[in-house]
Design a protein around this motif. Structure first.
Motif, PDB file in Angstrom:
ATOM      1  N   GLY A 177       0.771  -1.229   0.000  1.00  4.91           N
ATOM      2  CA  GLY A 177       0.000   0.000   0.000  1.00  4.91           C
ATOM      3  C   GLY A 177       0.800   1.274   0.000  1.00  4.91           C
ATOM      4  N   LEU A 178       2.120   1.161   0.048  1.00  2.00           N
ATOM      5  CA  LEU A 178       2.986   2.334   0.030  1.00  2.00           C
ATOM      6  C   LEU A 178       3.943   2.259  -1.159  1.00  2.00           C
ATOM      7  N   PRO A 179       4.381   3.416  -1.689  1.00  2.00           N
ATOM      8  CA  PRO A 179       5.296   3.387  -2.833  1.00  2.00           C
ATOM      9  C   PRO A 179       6.720   3.074  -2.406  1.00  2.00           C
ATOM     10  N   ARG A 180       7.366   2.170  -3.132  1.00  2.00           N
ATOM     11  CA  ARG A 180       8.779   1.873  -2.908  1.00  2.00           C
ATOM     12  C   ARG A 180       9.531   2.303  -4.168  1.00  2.00           C
ATOM     13  N   LEU A 181      10.505   3.170  -3.996  1.00  2.00           N
ATOM     14  CA  LEU A 181      11.228   3.734  -5.132  1.00  2.00           C
ATOM     15  C   LEU A 181      12.341   2.813  -5.605  1.00  2.00           C
ATOM     16  N   GLY A 182      12.539   2.810  -6.938  1.00  2.00           N
ATOM     17  CA  GLY A 182      13.609   2.051  -7.558  1.00  2.00           C
ATOM     18  C   GLY A 182      14.333   2.908  -8.579  1.00  2.00           C
ATOM     19  N   PRO A 183      15.172   2.305  -9.395  1.00  2.00           N
ATOM     20  CA  PRO A 183      15.957   3.080 -10.368  1.00  2.00           C
ATOM     21  C   PRO A 183      15.098   3.589 -11.525  1.00  2.00           C
ATOM     22  N   ASP A 185      16.879   4.582 -14.427  1.00  2.00           N
ATOM     23  CA  ASP A 185      17.866   4.709 -15.496  1.00  2.00           C
ATOM     24  C   ASP A 185      17.750   3.639 -16.569  1.00  2.00           C
ATOM     25  N   ALA A 186      16.747   2.759 -16.461  1.00  2.00           N
ATOM     26  CA  ALA A 186      16.527   1.768 -17.519  1.00  2.00           C
ATOM     27  C   ALA A 186      15.857   2.435 -18.713  1.00  2.00           C
ATOM     28  N   GLU A 187      15.924   1.784 -19.878  1.00  2.00           N
ATOM     29  CA  GLU A 187      15.253   2.366 -21.045  1.00  2.00           C
ATOM     30  C   GLU A 187      13.745   2.405 -20.838  1.00  2.00           C
ATOM     31  N   PHE A 188      13.186   1.335 -20.249  1.00  2.00           N
ATOM     32  CA  PHE A 188      11.755   1.261 -19.973  1.00  2.00           C
ATOM     33  C   PHE A 188      11.534   1.244 -18.463  1.00  2.00           C
ATOM     34  N   VAL A 189      10.641   2.108 -17.995  1.00  2.00           N
ATOM     35  CA  VAL A 189      10.418   2.293 -16.566  1.00  2.00           C
ATOM     36  C   VAL A 189       8.937   2.087 -16.272  1.00  2.00           C
ATOM     37  N   LEU A 190       8.638   1.363 -15.176  1.00  2.00           N
ATOM     38  CA  LEU A 190       7.256   1.121 -14.755  1.00  2.00           C
ATOM     39  C   LEU A 190       6.994   1.884 -13.469  1.00  2.00           C
ATOM     40  N   ILE A 191       5.883   2.626 -13.450  1.00  2.00           N
ATOM     41  CA  ILE A 191       5.497   3.427 -12.283  1.00  2.00           C
ATOM     42  C   ILE A 191       4.124   2.965 -11.825  1.00  2.00           C
ATOM     43  N   ASP A 192       4.087   2.225 -10.706  1.00  4.41           N
ATOM     44  CA  ASP A 192       2.816   1.755 -10.161  1.00  4.41           C
ATOM     45  C   ASP A 192       1.988   2.914  -9.631  1.00  4.41           C
ATOM     46  N   LEU A 193       0.662   2.688  -9.581  1.00  6.85           N
ATOM     47  CA  LEU A 193      -0.268   3.630  -8.973  1.00  6.85           C
ATOM     48  C   LEU A 193      -0.965   2.963  -7.794  1.00  6.85           C
ATOM     49  N   ARG A 212       1.857  10.810  -3.833  1.00  4.70           N
ATOM     50  CA  ARG A 212       1.951  12.041  -4.626  1.00  4.70           C
ATOM     51  C   ARG A 212       3.416  12.386  -4.895  1.00  4.70           C
ATOM     52  N   VAL A 213       4.248  12.353  -3.849  1.00  3.05           N
ATOM     53  CA  VAL A 213       5.652  12.728  -4.000  1.00  3.05           C
ATOM     54  C   VAL A 213       6.392  11.727  -4.884  1.00  3.05           C
ATOM     55  N   ALA A 214       6.118  10.439  -4.693  1.00  9.08           N
ATOM     56  CA  ALA A 214       6.820   9.413  -5.463  1.00  9.08           C
ATOM     57  C   ALA A 214       6.533   9.538  -6.958  1.00  9.08           C
ATOM     58  N   VAL A 215       5.268   9.715  -7.311  1.00  7.45           N
ATOM     59  CA  VAL A 215       4.911   9.827  -8.729  1.00  7.45           C
ATOM     60  C   VAL A 215       5.372  11.166  -9.289  1.00  7.45           C
ATOM     61  N   ARG A 216       5.305  12.213  -8.480  1.00 10.15           N
ATOM     62  CA  ARG A 216       5.791  13.530  -8.919  1.00 10.15           C
ATOM     63  C   ARG A 216       7.278  13.450  -9.277  1.00 10.15           C
TER      64      ARG A 216
END
Length: 256
Positions: A177-183, A185-193, A212-216
């Protein structure tokens, strides 16, 4: 004016505000329509079930900016409104429609990217300031400016989005239920909601703020660098392609 006032009452119900403090006034809708802009409503059995307001934008003669659309959910009314708006724009020789939406709301991302085929172009931090209504819950109004190319073929029947490219890296992963940040720098990046940001704003403001901060930081940073959002994966994650770096051994402008 009576029709525009009915739209105000509909919007007040959707956004959880009073009719006089809703997102747009009857007087503004009246002025926009009279000046040749777009105000459309969807009716079912004589009852207004959805409405959308748009005005001409830049570049002049090519773009319609859709300021607000609200409709009863789960009935296909929102899609009918957008398709009517699309045809109205095409009849006037326009090439694209732009609008903003909250990038954290999954159903809106699915509707805009998967059903319509629109694509985010710019991240706008706290675009309208803090908004204290039932949907925004006092959160900062981060938005993405999204463009719909009217010359592109419409997507196939609704599905769960695009497949995940090989080698894609999670820049934001949903972890309990909380955002965990990762890299990033890959060509393709996935951003969960998050599953339901509107519920989080009511029940856990700290978690809503973390999302909000993680996706921003991730989506906003990537778009600022020129990355492209390719679509939505599994109804829950933005798939972003970073701009490939120019090979160090090739001079800028080389034809090799």
């Amino acid at each position: 004016m009576e029709e525009f006032e009915t739209v105000c009452r509909l919007y007040a119900d959707i956004w959880g505000t009073g009719p006089s403090t809703g997102p747009i006034s009857a007087e503004v809708m009246r002025a926009l329509a009279h000046a040749g802009n777009y105000v459309g409503g969807a009716y079912e059995n004589g009852q207004l079930k959805g409405a959308t307001v748009a005005f001409f934008g830049e570049p002049a003669g090519t773009t319609l900016h859709s300021h607000i659309t609200g409709a009863a959910m789960g009935r296909g009314i929102g899609l009918a409104l957008k398709l009517h708006q699309r045809q109205w724009a095409l009849d006037r020789g326009l090439k694209r429609i732009t609008w903003t939406y909250d990038p954290l709301i999954r159903r809106n991302a699915h509707f805009n990217l998967t059903k319509l085929g629109a694509r985010p172009e710019e991240y706008l931090q706290s675009f309208y300031g803090a908004m204290d209504d039932a949907i925004n819950g006092g959160d900062e109004s981060d938005r993405v400016l999204t463009a719909w190319d009217l010359s592109a073929p419409r997507p196939e029947a609704a599905h769960d989005g695009i497949p995940l490219p090989a080698g894609a890296a999670h820049a934001v992963r949903d972890h309990e239920g909380l955002p965990r940040l990762g890299p990033t720098d890959a060509e393709f990046v996935l951003i969960d909601l998050p599953d339901d940001i509107e519920a989080l704003r009511r029940t856990d403001t700290a978690a809503a703020r973390a999302w909000r901060v993680a996706v921003r930081e991730t989506l906003g940073g990537l778009l600022a660098e020129g990355a492209r959002v390719l679509g939505l994966h599994d109804r829950r994650g933005y798939v972003v392609q970073r701009v490939p770096a120019t090979p160090a051994h090739l001079p800028t402008g080389s034809n090799q």
